[in-house]
Design an enzyme around this catalytic site. Structure first.
Site, mmCIF file in Angstrom:
data_model
loop_
_atom_site.group_PDB
_atom_site.id
_atom_site.type_symbol
_atom_site.label_atom_id
_atom_site.label_comp_id
_atom_site.label_asym_id
_atom_site.label_seq_id
_atom_site.Cartn_x
_atom_site.Cartn_y
_atom_site.Cartn_z
ATOM 1 N N ILE A 169 0.837 -1.198 0.000
ATOM 2 C CA ILE A 169 0.000 0.000 0.000
ATOM 3 C C ILE A 169 0.872 1.249 0.000
ATOM 4 O O ILE A 169 0.567 2.235 -0.684
ATOM 5 C CB ILE A 169 -0.963 0.007 1.202
ATOM 6 C CG1 ILE A 169 -1.714 -1.337 1.294
ATOM 7 C CG2 ILE A 169 -1.938 1.165 1.092
ATOM 8 C CD1 ILE A 169 -2.465 -1.723 0.044
ATOM 9 N N ASP A 170 1.970 1.219 0.728
ATOM 10 C CA ASP A 170 2.913 2.349 0.686
ATOM 11 C C ASP A 170 3.421 2.574 -0.729
ATOM 12 O O ASP A 170 3.523 3.716 -1.198
ATOM 13 C CB ASP A 170 4.101 2.079 1.610
ATOM 14 C CG ASP A 170 3.821 2.479 3.048
ATOM 15 O OD1 ASP A 170 4.533 3.348 3.559
ATOM 16 O OD2 ASP A 170 2.886 1.925 3.638
ATOM 17 N N LEU A 171 3.745 1.492 -1.425
ATOM 18 C CA LEU A 171 4.291 1.618 -2.774
ATOM 19 C C LEU A 171 3.230 2.110 -3.754
ATOM 20 O O LEU A 171 3.524 2.909 -4.647
ATOM 21 C CB LEU A 171 4.864 0.280 -3.223
ATOM 22 C CG LEU A 171 6.065 -0.205 -2.398
ATOM 23 C CD1 LEU A 171 6.435 -1.628 -2.794
ATOM 24 C CD2 LEU A 171 7.254 0.718 -2.554
ATOM 25 N N ALA B 16 2.915 5.732 -3.155
ATOM 26 C CA ALA B 16 4.056 6.444 -3.737
ATOM 27 C C ALA B 16 3.834 6.702 -5.219
ATOM 28 O O ALA B 16 4.147 7.787 -5.728
ATOM 29 C CB ALA B 16 5.340 5.638 -3.522
#
Length: 375
Positions: A160-162, A165
């Protein structure tokens, strides 16, 4: 271009490295204790360094500036940098940037052309901190990532972070284009939750179209068969098929010396294969278990049938295709992984990048300078 990074952990720093790879100057502002990922080490990593493997995955090509924003000196330094910056990347919980004096409204009075990208967990109205594992659970990813009847599983990277981003990069690039056309800066907001939901793609569409929740299928595909299931060949090779067309299925049957499967009414079309998934998977598991997997993969490649071996991370990165994505080791240290995966004749990548900085390290200071402001 000058990028001021007021972000920590993964999503924001990934975007900072992205711009560093494209030639920007990226100043990473860290609290006196440093980005928390400096301490996120596996048991195999040395203790006597503040550059962990996790920290290194998102911080190549940057300078580190230590500033305590709760002090007048630290805030003044960051505000001076923001007045010269093209882009600010921030990942404060809603309300914290305002308290610290580094929110968009305050900084744009110093720099009207500033583009300010603010990453949150759940949007500007929620003070909840965003953590990838929690978002994977709440957005449906963990539920889907399981074998039927087994417990949900988190993806092995901070997915989810990626995804967030990537949303942040796309928003910043559109904002830079807008500024090039109008001369105006802008505020960009991205949340982990919105990024996760936007990436549910066909799984979300299944529920929206049918009102039925998609079910966990392990690595199998809900609407294509055979696609994604792992098979173990007779020589121990694990492999995956991605048969998206009936023509490809016929070629697969020929390679397995089972042409009669393609003529079977249960398997002749993708729709039929989906309806008879269990029967086909049983036949494939048995037959692939009788053949040499490497030989089969070579034959499928010649026939144009999408298939591949299940590789370790190390195997993937040491292939020629993987080595092209590596940042060269600097000064006898370790290599890095690029975040930029495109190639453009109009915008070449920086040929080399400085390694992830120690806390307070900037070019020319001979190492860890401890440039700590406001303490």
């Amino acid at each position: 271009m000058l990028v001021l990074e007021l972000a920590s952990v993964l999503a924001g720093p990934q975007v900072g490295q992205f711009f560093a790879e494209l030639g920007a100057t990226v100043l990473k502002v860290e609290a006196p204790a440093g980005d928390v990922t400096r301490t996120w080490k596996t048991s195999a990593e040395p203790a006597a360094t503040d550059v962990s493997a996790y920290f290194s995955c998102a911080n190549w090509g940057k300078q580190s500036i230590v500033a305590d924003l709760t002090t007048a000196a630290g805030l003044a330094r960051v505000r001076e940098l923001a007045a010269r910056a093209d882009v600010v990347i921030a990942s404060y919980k809603p309300g914290d940037a305002e308290k610290l004096g580094v929110d968009y409204d305050q900084l744009r009075t110093l720099n009207p052309r500033l583009i300010y990208a603010h990453l949150t967990g759940y949007g500007p109205e929620s003070a909840r901190a965003g953590y990838d594992a929690v978002l994977q659970a709440e957005a449906g990813f963990m539920y889907l990532n399981a074998q039927p009847g087994q417990e949900p599983q988190k993806m092995p990277v901070a997915l989810i972070d990626l995804l967030a981003a990537h949303q942040l990069k796309e928003g910043l690039l559109t904002a830079l284009y807008h500024r090039a056309c109008t001369g105006q800066g802008s505020l960009l907001r991205v949340s982990l939750l919105d990024s996760a939901l936007a990436s549910l793609a066909n799984q979300a569409a299944t529920w929206l179209v049918t009102s039925h929740d998609p079910k966990p299928l392990g690595s199998g595909h809900p609407s294509i068969v055979p696609y994604g299931t792992v098979y173990r060949a007779g020589n121990g090779r694990s492999l995956v098929l991605a048969v998206g067309a009936d023509r490809q299925f016929r070629h697969l049957c020929a390679a397995l010396e089972r042409p009669e499967w393609a003529a079977d009414a249960r398997f002749g079309t993708n729709e039929a294969r989906v309806a008879h998934r269990a029967a086909l998977e049983t036949l494939l598991q048995q037959r692939i278990g009788e053949v040499d997997g490497d030989t089969l993969l070579r034959e499928l490649e010649q026939l144009g049938v999408p298939a591949g071996a299940v590789r370790t991370v190390g195997e993937a990165l040491t292939l020629e295709s993987g080595r092209q994505m590596l940042l060269p080791a600097a000064g006898g240290g370790f290599a890095g992984l690029r975040t930029v995966a495109f190639r453009s004749s109009a915008w070449p990548l920086a040929p080399t990048l400085s390694p992830p900085p120690h806390l307070g390290e900037q070019p020319g200071d001979g190492g860890v300078a401890g440039k700590e402001l406001g303490r």
